[in-house]
Design a protein around this motif. Structure first.
Motif, PDB file in Angstrom:
ATOM      1  N   TYR A   1       5.754   8.381  -6.038  1.00 46.36           N
ATOM      2  CA  TYR A   1       5.358   7.254  -5.377  1.00 46.36           C
ATOM      3  C   TYR A   1       3.717   8.048  -5.366  1.00 46.36           C
ATOM      4  O   TYR A   1       3.272   9.075  -5.281  1.00 46.36           O
TER       5      TYR A   1
ATOM      6  N   ASN B   1      -5.119   6.527  -2.321  1.00 48.68           N
ATOM      7  CA  ASN B   1      -5.231   5.384  -2.147  1.00 48.68           C
ATOM      8  C   ASN B   1      -6.678   4.838  -2.419  1.00 48.68           C
ATOM      9  O   ASN B   1      -6.860   3.777  -1.925  1.00 48.68           O
TER      10      ASN B   1
ATOM     11  N   GLY C   1       6.871   3.570  -7.178  1.00 43.38           N
ATOM     12  CA  GLY C   1       6.581   2.528  -5.066  1.00 43.38           C
ATOM     13  C   GLY C   1       5.098   3.775  -5.118  1.00 43.38           C
ATOM     14  O   GLY C   1       4.199   4.260  -5.403  1.00 43.38           O
ATOM     15  N   LEU C   2       5.033   3.359  -3.793  1.00 43.89           N
ATOM     16  CA  LEU C   2       2.993   3.692  -3.290  1.00 43.89           C
ATOM     17  C   LEU C   2       3.517   4.040  -1.798  1.00 43.89           C
ATOM     18  O   LEU C   2       3.994   3.202  -0.728  1.00 43.89           O
TER      19      LEU C   2
ATOM     20  N   TYR D   1       1.096   4.200   1.306  1.00 42.60           N
ATOM     21  CA  TYR D   1      -0.257   4.082   2.395  1.00 42.60           C
ATOM     22  C   TYR D   1      -0.470   5.143   3.067  1.00 42.60           C
ATOM     23  O   TYR D   1       0.656   4.616   4.113  1.00 42.60           O
TER      24      TYR D   1
ATOM     25  N   LEU E   1      -3.060  -3.250  -2.935  1.00 43.07           N
ATOM     26  CA  LEU E   1      -2.080  -3.828  -2.316  1.00 43.07           C
ATOM     27  C   LEU E   1      -1.719  -4.473  -3.816  1.00 43.07           C
ATOM     28  O   LEU E   1      -0.965  -4.218  -5.147  1.00 43.07           O
TER      29      LEU E   1
ATOM     30  N   ASN F   1      -0.227  -4.081  -7.290  1.00 42.56           N
ATOM     31  CA  ASN F   1       0.863  -4.541  -7.923  1.00 42.56           C
ATOM     32  C   ASN F   1       0.256  -5.417  -9.093  1.00 42.56           C
ATOM     33  O   ASN F   1       1.575  -5.371  -9.962  1.00 42.56           O
TER      34      ASN F   1
ATOM     35  N   LYS G   1       7.306   0.069  -0.445  1.00 47.88           N
ATOM     36  CA  LYS G   1       6.560   0.615  -0.686  1.00 47.88           C
ATOM     37  C   LYS G   1       6.291   0.893   0.746  1.00 47.88           C
ATOM     38  O   LYS G   1       7.249   0.630   1.903  1.00 47.88           O
TER      39      LYS G   1
ATOM     40  N   PHE H   1       6.019  -4.095   2.985  1.00 52.13           N
ATOM     41  CA  PHE H   1       5.902  -2.205   3.239  1.00 52.13           C
ATOM     42  C   PHE H   1       7.769  -2.639   3.223  1.00 52.13           C
ATOM     43  O   PHE H   1       8.232  -3.329   4.116  1.00 52.13           O
TER      44      PHE H   1
END
Length: 351
Positions: free
Chosen positions: A165, A169, A183-184, A186, A203, A207, A221, A324
Motif C-alpha cells: 500500500y 499522500n 492500494g492506498l 490516506y 484520488l 487512480n 483504499k 474507501f
C-alpha cells in the motif's frame, strides 16, 4: 466498510508486547477486520509485533506504514515473508512511505520519491521469487550500501497474500503508488483533508496512475481516522490534543492555505500560537494548553462514544462515496483497552 485499528507504537510505549496482543484479541473478537502497526525507531519493532499478533490472531495484519529508510528492501522482504508463514492464510498488507515529519531528524531522507518507487518494486520482485540486483535500484542500493552487481533472491517465499500500500499522500508519491502498488492508505490527516476538499484531487492522481499501468480504478483504499474515545469525554479530548496540535502545524507546513485552514473551523491566530510554541521548544504541557477545541475537531474524532459515533457516521458516508473500503482507527484514546471495547461495542454496530 471494514474497520481496522492501528497500534500506534510510540503512543503505546508503556504497553508491553503481551498486552498489545491482548488488545488485538479484543479487536478481533469485536469484529475489527485488520490490525495495523506503526514503524518507529526507538519503539517496539514493527515486525516483532506483527509476528506476535500473527501467532495469536486469525485476522488481516499490516504496517501503516513501513518507513522506506528504516528497512532495506531485502530485510523488509524476508521479514514480510517470515511473518506470512504464521498467518494462516490471512492477508498481510505493507504500507510504504517516508514516515512522519520527524523522520528527517533521525535519518537522511534522500530521494524520497525514488526510494518509495524502488522499495515497492524491489519488495514485489523479491516476494515473487525473482532475483534482483541493486544496479536496477540505484537509490536504494546506494542508501543501504548494497553491492550493485550482487544478485539477491529469497530462499523461501510468502505463504499468505501480501499487498503493498502507498502511504505517501503527496502528488508524486500518489502517482508512484497508483503505478507500482496494490492500494492506498490516506494517513492521519484524512479528516482534515476531506473537510478541506483535497481528497478528490489526491484520488484522481492515484487512480490515473493506476489506469495508465493497466490496473483497475477500484484498488483498495484505507482512510486513517484519528480517534480518541472514552466514557470520560474530557480525558478523551485531552488525549487528542498533542496529535491535533502537531498535525495542524504539519498541514500548514505542507501548504494548506489560510482559506483551507479556516474551512476546518480553525482560527489562524491559534495556529500561529502553536507555531511559536514549537519554535520555542515549549514543553508538551505548554503546547497542549494552546490546542483549542476547533483544532482537536479539525484532526480527530474525540469524545464520548455517542458523540464519536455521530461524527463517524458522516465520515463513513463520505469515505464510501470516495471509494474507501476501510476506516483505520488510530491512537484510540487514553485507555486503549476501554477505547477498543467502546469502538467494538458501541460505535461499529452503528456504522
Amino acid at each position: 466498510m471494514e474497520a481496522g485499528i492501528q497500534l500506534h507504537l510510540p503512543t503505546y510505549k508503556d504497553i508491553p508486547l503481551p498486552d498489545l496482543v491482548d488488545l488485538g484479541r479484543i479487536a478481533e473478537a469485536g469484529g475489527v477486520s485488520q490490525v495495523w502497526v506503526t514503524d518507529n525507531l526507538q519503539s517496539r519493532n514493527a515486525f516483532v509485533v506483527l509476528a506476535a499478533l500473527a501467532s495469536h490472531l486469525v485476522i488481516k495484519l499490516g504496517t501503516a506504514v513501513t518507513v522506506q529508510y528504516f528497512r532495506n528492501p531485502v530485510d523488509l522482504a524476508d521479514s514480510v515473508a517470515a511473518v506470512s508463514e504464521i498467518m494462516e492464510g490471512e492477508e498481510l498488507d505493507i504500507g510504504l512511505a517516508r514516515g512522519n515529519p520527524y523522520t528527517p531528524n533521525l535519518v537522511n531522507t534522500a530521494k524520497p520519491v525514488s526510494m518509495l518507487r524502488e522499495t515497492a518494486q524491489c519488495l514485489a520482485a523479491l516476494l515473487a521469487g525473482e532475483t534482483v540486483t541493486f544496479r536496477d535500484y540505484p537509490s536504494s542500493g546506494a542508501y543501504f550500501n548494497f553491492n550493485p552487481d550482487e544478485p539477491f533472491r529469497l530462499n523461501f517465499g510468502p505463504k499468505t497474500p501480501v499487498k503493498v500500500y502507498c502511504g505517501g499522500n503527496a502528488p508524486l508519491s500518489l502517482a508512484v503508488g497508483g503505478e507500482f502498488m496494490d492500494g492506498l492508505i490516506y494517513g492521519g490527516e484524512y479528516k482534515a483533508a476531506a473537510a478541506a476538499g483535497r481528497i478528490p484531487e489526491a484520488l484522481e492522481i492515484f487512480n490515473q496512475a493506476a489506469a495508465k499501468a493497466g490496473k483497475s480504478s477500484g484498488l483498495p483504499k484505507v482512510a486513517e481516522i484519528k480517534l480518541s474515545v472514552s466514557r470520560n469525554e474530557a480525558a478523551a479530548r485531552d488525549f487528542a490534543k498533542h496529535t491535533a496540535g502537531r498535525r495542524i502545524l504539519g498541514l500548514r507546513r505542507r501548504g494548506y492555505s489560510p482559506e483551507e485552514i479556516a474551512r476546518l473551523g480553525v482560527a489562524l491566530e491559534d495556529v500561529d500560537l502553536l507555531e511559536q510554541a514549537d519554535r520555542e521548544d515549549a514543553s508538551r504541557d505548554r503546547f497542549e494548553d494552546l490546542v483549542t477545541g476547533p483544532v482537536i475537531d479539525a484532526i480527530c474524532v474525540a469524545g464520548g462514544p455517542s458523540a464519536c459515533l455521530a461524527q463517524l457516521q458522516e465520515i463513513r458516508e463520505a469515505a464510501e462515496g470516495y471509494g474507501f473500503r476501510q476506516m483505520m482507527y488510530s491512537e484510540l484514546g487514553p485507555d486503549p483497552r476501554e477505547s477498543i471495547q467502546l469502538l467494538c461495542d458501541e460505535i461499529l454496530p452503528g456504522l
